[in-house]
Scaffold this motif. Structure first.
Motif, PDB file in Angstrom:
ATOM      1  N   GLY A  73      -2.541   6.202  -7.064  1.00  0.00           N
ATOM      2  CA  GLY A  73      -1.753   5.523  -6.038  1.00  0.00           C
ATOM      3  C   GLY A  73      -2.647   4.755  -5.079  1.00  0.00           C
ATOM      4  O   GLY A  73      -2.337   3.631  -4.674  1.00  0.00           O
ATOM      5  N   ILE A  74      -3.772   5.375  -4.711  1.00  0.00           N
ATOM      6  CA  ILE A  74      -4.722   4.714  -3.814  1.00  0.00           C
ATOM      7  C   ILE A  74      -5.260   3.445  -4.475  1.00  0.00           C
ATOM      8  O   ILE A  74      -5.327   2.377  -3.860  1.00  0.00           O
ATOM      9  N   ALA A  75      -5.605   3.571  -5.754  1.00  0.00           N
ATOM     10  CA  ALA A  75      -6.148   2.419  -6.473  1.00  0.00           C
ATOM     11  C   ALA A  75      -5.106   1.304  -6.570  1.00  0.00           C
ATOM     12  O   ALA A  75      -5.402   0.142  -6.282  1.00  0.00           O
ATOM     13  N   ALA A  76      -3.880   1.666  -6.950  1.00  0.00           N
ATOM     14  CA  ALA A  76      -2.834   0.655  -7.110  1.00  0.00           C
ATOM     15  C   ALA A  76      -2.543  -0.025  -5.782  1.00  0.00           C
ATOM     16  O   ALA A  76      -2.509  -1.256  -5.687  1.00  0.00           O
ATOM     17  N   GLY A  77      -2.368   0.757  -4.724  1.00  0.00           N
ATOM     18  CA  GLY A  77      -2.062   0.205  -3.410  1.00  0.00           C
ATOM     19  C   GLY A  77      -3.189  -0.687  -2.912  1.00  0.00           C
ATOM     20  O   GLY A  77      -2.950  -1.788  -2.402  1.00  0.00           O
ATOM     21  N   SER A  78      -4.416  -0.239  -3.086  1.00  0.00           N
ATOM     22  CA  SER A  78      -5.560  -0.997  -2.590  1.00  0.00           C
ATOM     23  C   SER A  78      -5.658  -2.337  -3.309  1.00  0.00           C
ATOM     24  O   SER A  78      -5.933  -3.363  -2.691  1.00  0.00           O
ATOM     25  N   LEU A  79      -5.425  -2.319  -4.623  1.00  0.00           N
ATOM     26  CA  LEU A  79      -5.474  -3.568  -5.378  1.00  0.00           C
ATOM     27  C   LEU A  79      -4.388  -4.526  -4.924  1.00  0.00           C
ATOM     28  O   LEU A  79      -4.630  -5.719  -4.747  1.00  0.00           O
ATOM     29  N   LEU A  80      -3.182  -3.967  -4.720  1.00  0.00           N
ATOM     30  CA  LEU A  80      -2.056  -4.818  -4.345  1.00  0.00           C
ATOM     31  C   LEU A  80      -2.256  -5.428  -2.967  1.00  0.00           C
ATOM     32  O   LEU A  80      -1.670  -6.454  -2.643  1.00  0.00           O
ATOM     33  N   VAL A  81      -3.074  -4.801  -2.130  1.00  0.00           N
ATOM     34  CA  VAL A  81      -3.386  -5.380  -0.824  1.00  0.00           C
ATOM     35  C   VAL A  81      -4.610  -6.292  -0.942  1.00  0.00           C
ATOM     36  O   VAL A  81      -4.632  -7.400  -0.416  1.00  0.00           O
ATOM     37  N   PHE A  82      -5.614  -5.806  -1.661  1.00  0.00           N
ATOM     38  CA  PHE A  82      -6.895  -6.512  -1.700  1.00  0.00           C
ATOM     39  C   PHE A  82      -6.788  -7.875  -2.382  1.00  0.00           C
ATOM     40  O   PHE A  82      -7.241  -8.885  -1.845  1.00  0.00           O
ATOM     41  N   ILE A  83      -6.155  -7.894  -3.552  1.00  0.00           N
ATOM     42  CA  ILE A  83      -6.155  -9.131  -4.343  1.00  0.00           C
ATOM     43  C   ILE A  83      -5.457 -10.289  -3.614  1.00  0.00           C
ATOM     44  O   ILE A  83      -6.053 -11.353  -3.444  1.00  0.00           O
ATOM     45  N   PRO A  84      -4.222 -10.103  -3.140  1.00  0.00           N
ATOM     46  CA  PRO A  84      -3.633 -11.245  -2.416  1.00  0.00           C
ATOM     47  C   PRO A  84      -4.359 -11.535  -1.111  1.00  0.00           C
ATOM     48  O   PRO A  84      -4.355 -12.678  -0.654  1.00  0.00           O
ATOM     49  N   SER A  85      -4.997 -10.543  -0.512  1.00  0.00           N
ATOM     50  CA  SER A  85      -5.705 -10.786   0.747  1.00  0.00           C
ATOM     51  C   SER A  85      -6.896 -11.711   0.543  1.00  0.00           C
ATOM     52  O   SER A  85      -7.177 -12.558   1.381  1.00  0.00           O
ATOM     53  N   MET A 108       0.842  -1.194   0.000  1.00  0.00           N
ATOM     54  CA  MET A 108       0.000   0.000   0.000  1.00  0.00           C
ATOM     55  C   MET A 108       0.876   1.242   0.000  1.00  0.00           C
ATOM     56  O   MET A 108       0.649   2.193  -0.745  1.00  0.00           O
ATOM     57  N   VAL A 109       1.906   1.207   0.844  1.00  0.00           N
ATOM     58  CA  VAL A 109       2.717   2.411   1.051  1.00  0.00           C
ATOM     59  C   VAL A 109       3.515   2.783  -0.206  1.00  0.00           C
ATOM     60  O   VAL A 109       3.548   3.945  -0.597  1.00  0.00           O
ATOM     61  N   LEU A 110       4.112   1.795  -0.848  1.00  0.00           N
ATOM     62  CA  LEU A 110       5.034   2.126  -1.941  1.00  0.00           C
ATOM     63  C   LEU A 110       4.364   2.811  -3.136  1.00  0.00           C
ATOM     64  O   LEU A 110       4.842   3.855  -3.573  1.00  0.00           O
ATOM     65  N   PRO A 111       3.266   2.276  -3.665  1.00  0.00           N
ATOM     66  CA  PRO A 111       2.640   3.019  -4.781  1.00  0.00           C
ATOM     67  C   PRO A 111       2.109   4.392  -4.354  1.00  0.00           C
ATOM     68  O   PRO A 111       2.173   5.341  -5.126  1.00  0.00           O
ATOM     69  N   LEU A 112       1.610   4.471  -3.120  1.00  0.00           N
ATOM     70  CA  LEU A 112       1.135   5.770  -2.639  1.00  0.00           C
ATOM     71  C   LEU A 112       2.290   6.762  -2.555  1.00  0.00           C
ATOM     72  O   LEU A 112       2.179   7.910  -2.972  1.00  0.00           O
ATOM     73  N   TYR A 113       3.407   6.270  -2.030  1.00  0.00           N
ATOM     74  CA  TYR A 113       4.585   7.126  -1.919  1.00  0.00           C
ATOM     75  C   TYR A 113       5.022   7.608  -3.294  1.00  0.00           C
ATOM     76  O   TYR A 113       5.309   8.787  -3.500  1.00  0.00           O
ATOM     77  N   ALA A 114       5.037   6.671  -4.259  1.00  0.00           N
ATOM     78  CA  ALA A 114       5.475   7.029  -5.612  1.00  0.00           C
ATOM     79  C   ALA A 114       4.599   8.143  -6.186  1.00  0.00           C
ATOM     80  O   ALA A 114       5.087   9.075  -6.810  1.00  0.00           O
ATOM     81  N   THR A 115       3.290   8.046  -5.948  1.00  0.00           N
ATOM     82  CA  THR A 115       2.383   9.075  -6.471  1.00  0.00           C
ATOM     83  C   THR A 115       2.572  10.400  -5.752  1.00  0.00           C
ATOM     84  O   THR A 115       2.637  11.459  -6.374  1.00  0.00           O
ATOM     85  N   LEU A 116       2.633  10.340  -4.426  1.00  0.00           N
ATOM     86  CA  LEU A 116       2.689  11.578  -3.637  1.00  0.00           C
ATOM     87  C   LEU A 116       4.021  12.293  -3.822  1.00  0.00           C
ATOM     88  O   LEU A 116       4.087  13.514  -3.802  1.00  0.00           O
ATOM     89  N   GLU A 117       5.075  11.499  -4.025  1.00  0.00           N
ATOM     90  CA  GLU A 117       6.393  12.096  -4.154  1.00  0.00           C
ATOM     91  C   GLU A 117       6.510  12.873  -5.462  1.00  0.00           C
ATOM     92  O   GLU A 117       7.246  13.840  -5.543  1.00  0.00           O
ATOM     93  N   ARG A 118       5.769  12.412  -6.469  1.00  0.00           N
ATOM     94  CA  ARG A 118       5.804  13.080  -7.779  1.00  0.00           C
ATOM     95  C   ARG A 118       5.005  14.374  -7.792  1.00  0.00           C
ATOM     96  O   ARG A 118       5.130  15.171  -8.702  1.00  0.00           O
ATOM     97  N   LEU A 119       4.151  14.544  -6.800  1.00  0.00           N
ATOM     98  CA  LEU A 119       3.247  15.691  -6.772  1.00  0.00           C
ATOM     99  C   LEU A 119       4.049  16.990  -6.637  1.00  0.00           C
ATOM    100  O   LEU A 119       4.858  17.137  -5.734  1.00  0.00           O
ATOM    101  N   ASP A 120       3.817  17.933  -7.552  1.00  0.00           N
ATOM    102  CA  ASP A 120       4.534  19.204  -7.543  1.00  0.00           C
ATOM    103  C   ASP A 120       4.117  20.020  -6.310  1.00  0.00           C
ATOM    104  O   ASP A 120       2.941  20.339  -6.152  1.00  0.00           O
ATOM    105  N   PRO A 121       5.071  20.344  -5.418  1.00  0.00           N
ATOM    106  CA  PRO A 121       4.708  21.106  -4.221  1.00  0.00           C
ATOM    107  C   PRO A 121       4.077  22.457  -4.567  1.00  0.00           C
ATOM    108  O   PRO A 121       3.314  23.005  -3.767  1.00  0.00           O
ATOM    109  N   ALA A 122       4.375  22.973  -5.751  1.00  0.00           N
ATOM    110  CA  ALA A 122       3.778  24.254  -6.157  1.00  0.00           C
ATOM    111  C   ALA A 122       2.254  24.146  -6.251  1.00  0.00           C
ATOM    112  O   ALA A 122       1.554  25.136  -6.076  1.00  0.00           O
TER     113      ALA A 122
END
Lengths: 283, 360
Positions: free
Chosen positions: A208-220, A167-181
């Motif tokens: 990121g939320i969608a990717a993370g949720s899928l990566l947790v949901f599907i194997p769960s 969950m954390v890694l795809p979210l991080y990837a999305t949020l980190e790319r976000l332009d602080p401006a």
């Protein structure tokens, strides 16, 4: 030649390890069980084909309940992982740049120990004589050991603990790319921090939320080890039932039908994710 | 005179070891077009961010429209910003980008619609309301950023190098549009740029920054023609700097003797300068002529470089051992004029009032 090899390699992989096994499993799901070796009628003979296993799937409450349990537990675990993972990813993305690599490392570090061993460790921690209960009783907080293990609480905990990095890694990837401006622009236009989050950060982190949720949901949903080791008899998940059908009941056709059903069930969220990805890509 | 719209009073800001603003005091008058000019890293963007509220000063006060905003967050300040990257919200349409700030103010829906239409007309993007930022050209994005910031009717618009992402031709077009917009709206524009042409052609007043300090401010012409330091003289356009000493006065003019003693030059008098003071005489290349017209500042020298550059020809003339002056002559059709080649002996001259005497 080289180009064909590059394109062909993933295709061969997919054929060998996904398509072929799937065809075999789907074939087995379509024939009656036999008390023989192998324990099913030949799927190569169309005369053997029947949908009995699927009928059983729909009509037997045990299976329906197991599917429902799996979906429910996976859903709550995903929601909890999102609630914990989002603030973590957000904090990581906003940490000073020189720390970020280290923080990502820390998220990945649990993978250096075998998944099985970590789940066993939770079993030991959670049992009545385990570290947590001993500590709570030693401190006089509880008189009796809490029933932490062998139940839904432990399964949820195990799932969230095990899949949180996904969950954390795809979210991080999305949020980190976000332009602080963008956040500054929101503030500049009058948005207080919470509003800026709701109207800018949150919508832009949806992929990121969608990717993370899928990566947790599907194997769960299909998880076997965690409910097997940490779960009780109260609410079996589909992975456990599948195992039982295969290895205890030796009803391979029923187990195969379960597997096909599970796959069909998981296709829905994957398609939903692709729709979100497509929308995000076009904006 | 009315009270200034924005005033910075002794504002300082550090980022770790880096001083980004060092005791800067500056005012912005209502309705003026002020350009903050300086090389990259001089602290001009920091100043803008301090006014917008993205950064807080370590010392000093900031007052906007009579309100001390030093400790107020950006969302409570009556100014809006056009970002260098535009920072348009990629998930929102053009109309929704413009509406963003208005929704934060909880304006009624009809008024928001009205303002969106007004802003789209202002920046000539009426047909693009439903588009997403990625579907627009650079110039259109720039205009959306302007419209979004202006929609809230700020007391002042802050612009951070808004034209730097555009190609040259578009940049010159947008300059004209910006100037017209500012005149029409009558609100103050504070414009950060490192481009002196842009600053001089747009601004009513320049504030030249150097190493986190304000070096000189004034109308473009005054700053260009009367620089107060070698830094400003050389940063704005080009300047020949002749190192020397005040050698006395003659006929109401200051006499300057070059360090080597080889040159005696005349410049406008400055009563503050005592004899013997170390000075630099700054003369712009376009003020030096190859026709002498009997000017007292006439020098003989050898052409070391001659370059034809289309609108002008540029020369480097050695007037004394190791002292080179640059000069440029307009190339007008039908005016033969002197076009000396490298190695030629020439006389050059400039009017006394074209020299600026600098002490730093």
């Amino acid at each position: 030649m080289m180009r064909r090899l590059f394109i062909g390699a993933p295709l061969v992989w997919l054929l060998a390890f996904f398509a072929a096994p799937f065809v075999i499993v789907a074939g087995i799901s379509l024939v009656p069980a036999l008390d023989a070796v192998p324990p099913f009628a030949s799927p190569l003979n169309p005369a053997n084909w029947t949908l009995d296993s699927y009928r059983l799937l729909i009509h037997d409450d045990l299976y329906v309940a197991a599917f429902a349990n799996a979906l429910r537990i996976a859903f709550t675990a995903t929601a909890i992982a999102l609630l914990i993972g989002y603030p973590m990813a957000y904090a990581m993305a906003r940490a000073p740049e020189r720390w970020r690599g280290l923080l990502v490392m820390l998220v990945i570090v649990p993978f250096w120990t075998s998944f099985l061993i970590r789940v066993y460790a939770w079993m030991l921690l959670l049992r009545p004589s385990g570290l947590i209960n001993s500590a709570l009783m030693g401190l006089g907080i509880v008189a009796e050991p809490l029933p932490l293990d062998a139940g839904e609480f432990a399964v949820h905990l195990g799932l969230v603990y095990s899949y949180l990095p996904f969950m954390v890694l795809p979210l991080y990837a999305t949020l980190e790319r976000l332009d602080p401006a963008l956040l500054e622009a929101a503030h500049d236009l009058g948005a207080r921090p919470w509003n800026a989050f709701l109207r800018v950060t949150l919508p832009l982190s949806l992929p990121g939320i969608a990717a993370g949720s899928l990566l947790v949901f599907i194997p769960s949903v299909g998880e076997f080890i965690i409910p097997d080791l940490l779960g009780g008899a109260d609410s079996p998940m589909i992975g456990k039932i599948l195992w039982t059908e295969f290895f205890n009941n030796r009803d391979w056709p029923a187990a195969s039908a379960l597997a096909v059903g599970l796959l069909a069930l998981l296709l829905a969220p994957i398609l939903a994710f692709q729709a979100i990805e497509k929308r995000a890509a076009s904006s | 005179m009315t009270a200034p719209l924005i005033s910075l009073d002794g504002v300082s800001k550090r980022f770790g070891e880096v001083v980004a603003a060092d005791d800067v005091s500056l005012t912005v008058e209502p309705g003026e077009f002020l350009a903050l000019l300086g090389p990259s890293g001089c602290g001009k963007t920091t100043l803008l961010r301090l006014i917008a509220g993205f950064d807080r000063p370590d010392a000093g006060r900031i007052v906007i429209d009579g309100m001390d905003v030093t400790d107020l967050p950006p969302w409570q300040r009556p100014v809006n910003t056009v970002f260098q990257s535009y920072a348009l919200f990629p998930h929102l349409s053009v109309a929704a980008n413009i509406a963003f700030g208005l929704k934060q103010d909880r304006l009624p829906k009809w008024e928001i619609e009205l303002r969106i239409a007004e802003m789209l007309a202002l920046v000539r993007l009426e047909g693009e309301a439903r588009r997403k930022p990625h579907q627009l050209s650079g110039g259109q994005r720039q205009r959306v950023a302007l419209a979004r910031a202006l929609a809230k009717r700020p007391k002042a618009l802050l612009l951070d190098e808004p034209l730097s992402a555009l190609d040259r031709k578009l940049r010159e077009e947008m300059r004209g549009e910006l100037a017209a917009l500012q005149k029409r709206l009558g609100i103050a524009f504070v414009f950060v740029t490192h481009d002196q042409d842009e600053a001089m052609s747009l601004a009513g007043r320049l504030a030249v920054m150097r190493e986190a300090r304000l070096e000189q401010e004034g109308p473009p012409r005054e700053v260009y023609e009367r620089p107060q330091s070698r830094y400003v003289a050389d940063f704005l356009g080009r300047a020949n700097l002749i190192h020397g000493r005040v050698a006395g006065r003659e006929g109401g003019r200051l006499l300057i003797e070059s360090v080597s003693g080889a040159l005696r030059l005349r410049a406008p008098d400055d009563p503050a300068l005592a004899d013997g003071t170390e000075v630099w005489l700054a003369v712009r290349p376009e003020n030096i002529g190859l026709d002498t017209h009997g000017s007292p500042n006439t020098l003989r020298g050898t052409v070391r470089e001659a370059v034809y550059a289309g609108d002008v020809s540029r020369y480097v003339v050695e007037i004394a051992e190791g002292v080179h002056l640059r000069l440029s002559q307009p190339n007008r059709a039908g005016e033969p004029g002197a076009r000396p080649a490298a190695g030629a002996e020439v006389a050059i001259a400039w009017p006394e009032e074209a020299g600026a005497v600098l002490t730093r």
